[in-house]
Design a protein around this motif. Structure first.
Motif, mmCIF file in Angstrom:
data_model
loop_
_atom_site.group_PDB
_atom_site.id
_atom_site.type_symbol
_atom_site.label_atom_id
_atom_site.label_comp_id
_atom_site.label_asym_id
_atom_site.label_seq_id
_atom_site.Cartn_x
_atom_site.Cartn_y
_atom_site.Cartn_z
ATOM 1 N N PRO A 69 0.749 -1.190 -0.239
ATOM 2 C CA PRO A 69 -0.086 -0.030 0.122
ATOM 3 C C PRO A 69 0.928 1.441 0.157
ATOM 4 N N LEU A 70 0.163 2.363 -0.053
ATOM 5 C CA LEU A 70 0.854 3.726 -0.028
ATOM 6 C C LEU A 70 0.541 4.262 1.179
ATOM 7 N N ARG A 71 1.729 4.527 2.003
ATOM 8 C CA ARG A 71 1.300 5.266 3.597
ATOM 9 C C ARG A 71 1.960 6.289 3.837
ATOM 10 N N ASP A 72 3.234 6.430 3.235
ATOM 11 C CA ASP A 72 4.018 7.453 3.631
ATOM 12 C C ASP A 72 4.710 8.275 2.462
ATOM 13 N N LEU A 73 4.786 9.743 2.740
ATOM 14 C CA LEU A 73 5.143 10.479 1.754
ATOM 15 C C LEU A 73 6.220 11.348 2.298
ATOM 16 N N ARG A 74 7.245 11.088 1.684
ATOM 17 C CA ARG A 74 8.553 11.979 2.188
ATOM 18 C C ARG A 74 8.835 13.192 1.000
ATOM 19 N N ILE A 75 8.735 14.322 1.608
ATOM 20 C CA ILE A 75 8.789 15.655 0.830
ATOM 21 C C ILE A 75 9.952 16.506 1.018
ATOM 22 N N SER A 76 10.917 16.453 -0.280
ATOM 23 C CA SER A 76 12.012 17.454 -0.267
ATOM 24 C C SER A 76 11.663 18.728 -0.422
ATOM 25 N N VAL A 77 11.864 19.532 0.321
ATOM 26 C CA VAL A 77 11.558 20.702 0.211
ATOM 27 C C VAL A 77 12.779 21.861 -0.176
ATOM 28 N N THR A 78 13.829 21.252 -0.225
ATOM 29 C CA THR A 78 14.851 22.226 -0.857
ATOM 30 C C THR A 78 16.135 21.029 -1.158
ATOM 31 N N ASP A 79 16.968 21.452 -2.361
ATOM 32 C CA ASP A 79 18.070 20.654 -2.644
ATOM 33 C C ASP A 79 19.153 21.141 -2.088
ATOM 34 N N ARG A 80 19.202 22.444 -1.251
ATOM 35 C CA ARG A 80 20.264 22.916 -0.895
ATOM 36 C C ARG A 80 20.582 22.559 0.746
ATOM 37 N N CYS A 81 21.974 22.869 1.159
ATOM 38 C CA CYS A 81 22.329 22.199 2.540
ATOM 39 C C CYS A 81 23.398 23.091 3.044
ATOM 40 N N ASN A 82 23.349 23.503 4.288
ATOM 41 C CA ASN A 82 24.644 24.065 4.784
ATOM 42 C C ASN A 82 25.556 23.043 5.047
ATOM 43 N N PHE A 83 25.383 21.844 5.272
ATOM 44 C CA PHE A 83 26.500 20.935 5.545
ATOM 45 C C PHE A 83 27.127 20.226 4.294
ATOM 46 N N ARG A 84 28.222 19.839 4.360
ATOM 47 C CA ARG A 84 28.769 18.813 3.202
ATOM 48 C C ARG A 84 29.217 17.595 3.728
ATOM 49 N N CYS A 85 28.029 16.796 4.175
ATOM 50 C CA CYS A 85 28.242 15.470 4.836
ATOM 51 C C CYS A 85 29.102 14.736 3.580
ATOM 52 N N THR A 86 30.215 13.953 4.096
ATOM 53 C CA THR A 86 31.136 13.400 3.159
ATOM 54 C C THR A 86 30.565 12.269 2.342
#
Ligand code: SAM
Ligand code: SF4
Ligand code: SF4
Length: 387
Positions: free
Chosen positions: A45-62
């Motif tokens: 079934p379809l239960r969970d929607l993950r919504i990305s609100v920006t592709d920018r980030c202030n970190f640069r996790c390796t």
């Protein structure tokens, strides 16, 4: 808008404005009204929607946005291509008709999106077909949490997940690669707890050779300083995206994480909270709360995967490892051949059709391969689609 609408049965026409390949969804002619019962080809079934609100980030996790690739010259999405809060809310509402009752805001760093609390307030007003409020949460690196927690809570956010890979300041600064101090993230968690966001989950991505020495110290600190209301979860380092140079020998299997903690703080397994839950839960035998492990590599959970992902510019992806999306924005902003906007019913029908054709089970297939082949097909990056 680079897309071209098509009727059922016509060939796929890729949209021109792409970060990742996407097709404009079909609108089925006689789709039944959404009933919360849509199932994909594997019965999920379809239960969970993950919504990305920006592709920018202030970190640069390796492991996510390595500096060499996401430097000053990297072109993030232009403002005009981002879904507006109204568009996101409309899409979320249409997904609730198909059975989604959980929303997770992510990114990039979601707290960088201006006035994100206004979006939370709009989403908090949505109801399931049964009239229930949605379960709304957000995943953040915690850097802006102290500043934002109260506004998020006031807007209707119930809980929050904070990513934290190390308690040791030097290791943490090395991993976020922007010299961000761990004390500020810990302070953000404290403020989130004080304003009543609960439960708080802390996600630690474990990368062998980088931060496995931090597993027990972080577990101890979360227990001692925050108490049972804050749940630490250990995530296996994944081969998501194609930019982090992932190698299987950098994955520390969750079973070893559990052994390491159990030696210091004895554990017992707990039942899952809900079907499709990604984390396996363990309780401290002394009553000191619980931890979780997310074994995306060593124990694939595709069989129960009920999650869809909406990118910042409105592309729908059916798997974290997909290389192809469905351009919902083309429907939100486009014109029906009759010269009118698409209706909610039409867009909901298109979403239902997309889900009903889903077959994704990347992690299961990876496990069947038994080892990393080294081959890297192009696929979506984590900062673009979120966790
Ligand atoms: N910036 C926010 C954050 O870090 O919490 C939200 C977006 S981030 C992409 C979501 C989650 O994905 C974080 O918990 C992060 O640690 C995790 N993540 C990113 N790359 C990963 C990888 N290669 N393997 C496992 N988890 C990863
Ligand atoms: Fe940013 Fe989150 Fe990716 Fe780290 S994991 S670079 S905080 S998006
Ligand atoms: Fe779901 Fe894809 Fe992850 Fe499997 S690999 S659990 S289908 S997101």
């Amino acid at each position: 808008m680079g897309g071209t609408m098509r009727a059922m049965g016509e060939p796929v026409i890729p949209v021109a404005d792409l970060r990742y390949a996407a097709t404009v969804p079909q609108i089925p002619a006689d789709a039944p009204a959404p009933s919360s019962e849509v199932r994909d080809r594997r019965g999920r079934p379809l239960r969970d929607l993950r919504i990305s609100v920006t592709d920018r980030c202030n970190f640069r996790c390796t492991y996510c946005m390595p500096k060499e690739l996401f430097g000053a010259n990297y072109k993030f999405l232009p403002q005009s291509s981002l879904l507006s809060f109204e568009e996101i809310t409309r899409v979320a509402r249409l997904f609730t008709a198909h059975g989604v009752h959980k929303l997770r805001l992510t990114g990039g760093e979601p707290l960088l999106r201006k006035n994100v609390e206004n979006l939370i307030a709009m989403l908090a007003a949505l109801r399931t077909p049964a009239g229930e409020p949605l379960d709304i949460t957000l995943t953040t690196n915690g850097s802006l949490l102290a500043r934002k927690a109260q506004a998020l809570k006031d807007a209707g956010l119930q809980r929050v997940t904070v990513s934290l890979d190390s308690l040791d300041d030097a290791t943490f600064r090395r991993m976020n690669d922007v010299d961000f101090p761990v004390a500020d993230v810990l302070h953000g968690i404290r403020v989130a707890q004080q304003v009543g966001l609960a439960p708080i989950k802390i996600n630690m991505v474990v990368k062998k050779g980088t931060n496995e020495h931090e597993i027990v110290p972080l577990a101890r600190h979360i227990r001692d300083s925050f108490g049972p209301g804050v749940v630490l979860r250990f995530i296996e380092y994944m081969d998501v995206g194609a930019s982090n140079g992932w190698r299987m020998d950098e994955v520390l299997p969750s079973a070893q994480v559990i052994e390491m903690i159990d030696r210091v703080f004895p554990l017992r397994p707990l039942e899952p909270n809900a079907p499709g839950e990604t984390a396996q839960r363990w309780a401290y035998r002394d009553g000191g709360g619980e931890i979780g492990v997310i074994s995306s590599v060593t124990r694939a959970f595709c069989r129960d995967c009920n999650r869809a992902r909406l990118s910042t510019e409105g592309k729908l992806f059916l798997c974290l490892f997909a290389n192809h999306g469905h351009d919902l924005r083309a429907l939100l902003r486009g014109q029906h051949p009759e010269g009118r906007p698409y209706t909610d019913a039409e867009i909901a029908a298109a979403i239902g059709l997309i889900w009903s054709q889903r077959e994704d089970r990347y992690s299961e297939l990876r496990a069947l391969q038994a080892h990393d082949t080294g081959a890297k097909a192009p696929r979506i990056e984590m900062h673009y689609i979120g966790g």
